[in-house]
Design an enzyme around this catalytic site. Sequence first.
Site, PDB file in Angstrom:
ATOM      1  N   HIS A 279       1.068  -1.214   0.019  1.00  0.00           N
ATOM      2  CA  HIS A 279      -0.284  -0.042  -0.083  1.00  0.00           C
ATOM      3  C   HIS A 279       0.859   1.508   0.073  1.00  0.00           C
ATOM      4  O   HIS A 279       1.057   1.997  -1.155  1.00  0.00           O
ATOM      5  CB  HIS A 279      -0.685  -0.083   1.405  1.00  0.00           C
ATOM      6  CG  HIS A 279      -1.435   1.505   1.537  1.00  0.00           C
ATOM      7  ND1 HIS A 279      -2.905   1.314   1.024  1.00  0.00           N
ATOM      8  CD2 HIS A 279      -1.336   2.227   2.035  1.00  0.00           C
ATOM      9  CE1 HIS A 279      -2.947   2.855   1.514  1.00  0.00           C
ATOM     10  NE2 HIS A 279      -1.970   3.156   1.843  1.00  0.00           N
ATOM     11  N   GLU A 280       2.379   1.087   0.598  1.00  0.00           N
ATOM     12  CA  GLU A 280       2.747   1.918   0.853  1.00  0.00           C
ATOM     13  C   GLU A 280       3.827   2.387  -0.259  1.00  0.00           C
ATOM     14  O   GLU A 280       3.921   3.755  -1.114  1.00  0.00           O
ATOM     15  CB  GLU A 280       3.277   2.291   2.050  1.00  0.00           C
ATOM     16  CG  GLU A 280       3.070   2.633   3.416  1.00  0.00           C
ATOM     17  CD  GLU A 280       2.345   3.083   3.613  1.00  0.00           C
ATOM     18  OE1 GLU A 280       2.885   4.276   3.183  1.00  0.00           O
ATOM     19  OE2 GLU A 280       1.659   3.499   4.382  1.00  0.00           O
ATOM     20  N   ASP A 361      -4.491   1.414  -2.493  1.00  0.00           N
ATOM     21  CA  ASP A 361      -5.625  -0.009  -1.509  1.00  0.00           C
ATOM     22  C   ASP A 361      -4.885  -0.757  -3.069  1.00  0.00           C
ATOM     23  O   ASP A 361      -5.180  -2.447  -2.825  1.00  0.00           O
ATOM     24  CB  ASP A 361      -6.505   0.106  -1.296  1.00  0.00           C
ATOM     25  CG  ASP A 361      -6.124   0.207   0.704  1.00  0.00           C
ATOM     26  OD1 ASP A 361      -5.128   0.693   0.740  1.00  0.00           O
ATOM     27  OD2 ASP A 361      -7.571   1.112   1.130  1.00  0.00           O
TER      28      ASP A 361
END
Length: 416
Positions: A279-280, A361
């Site tokens: 996600h990051e 996401d």
Amino acid sequence: MTDIRFTFLFLAALAVTFTLRLFLSWRQMRHVAMHRAQVPAEFAHSIPLATHQHAADYTLAKTRLGIASGVLDAALILAFTLGGGLQFLWSQAARFDLGPIGTGMLFMVLVSAISALANLPLSLLSTFGIEARYGFNKITPRLFITDMLRGMLLSALLGLPLLALVLWLMQGAGALWWLWVWLAWAGFSLAMLWLYPTVIAPLFNRFQPLDDKVLEARVTGLLARTGFKSQGVYVMDGSRRTRHGNAYFTGFGAAKRIVFFDTLLSALSHEEIEAVLAHELGHFKKKHVAKRMLTTFALALGILFVLALLLASPWFYQGLGVTEQTHAMALVLFFMVLPLFTFPLTPLSSLLSRRHEYEADAFAARESGRQPLISALVKLYRDNAATLTPDPLHSAFYDSHPPAALRIAHLKGLPA
């Protein structure tokens, strides 16, 4: 514009902002309390009722503290401006006869010190009251004081030279001073992005290379798949101060680092940690970081241009209760009242941030699977006591991340 008209405009902006903050807080408290008795159906199998109620009570306590903070902010602004506080502090700073730049710097230090002291009780209440009561605080009074002193020293070492440069440019760079100040600030900001992970952050926390070989292999594989290069993967001793878990990227270029809180590593499985990391990574691959940086720089340039227009306008100073028409006074007044006029625009930045979260996401779901990310998010909501039932309007206004239910539903709707 006359000074009287600007005074009324300032008071109107203060009233609107203060009332809106109170209204949103009231809605949040009412909505969370109304849904406290039952876990939302989509989380009933994973979040116990007691945990849900704990999160609701934690949210209510923080919201009450936010109301107190709003009252204090409004009182400080009025005391500093129409109450004569800034005028008094300028007169005290001028007694030392330090010249325009020295007097301006001393004046701004006095304003910052008084603001910090006024907010200290709420900071103590948050850390040793609310955070401790709900089981999150682990910082000791000694460490709290040490952090505060380190922060003050660091602010002085980094901030005072920049402030002196800004005042010098405002005084001697001519009509385009605002452009030169922007260039100086932009350069300073970029330098901080490089210095923070390697010099500044280690002053407050210990960072050790990830020593879990199995997890390291998963992380290395994810980085290879996504074409991401970093200086390394580090574990931060976040547990020295809090039980909250987190992960983040810091730095840019060759100084990029991946940092996991030790609390996060102890709470999630390897595949869940990989999903959080994915996600990051999504934020970088989608260029969210670069876009936010460019937006910030563009807004700063516009803000400084507006300040340049106000700098020689007597009504700006007199309408806010001061007679000293100096560069330092203009800086303090402008950045003190600017949030009152821009606060109603907060939902726009929140909306953009939530869109970026959805995109990150989706990237994580493609690279590491949607189910590990869903599982990780549920655990993080649970362990961080994040409310599952925020008020929709409050969330739309403030939240940089989508509400839990919407975020999980979005992930479930993505291709498997």
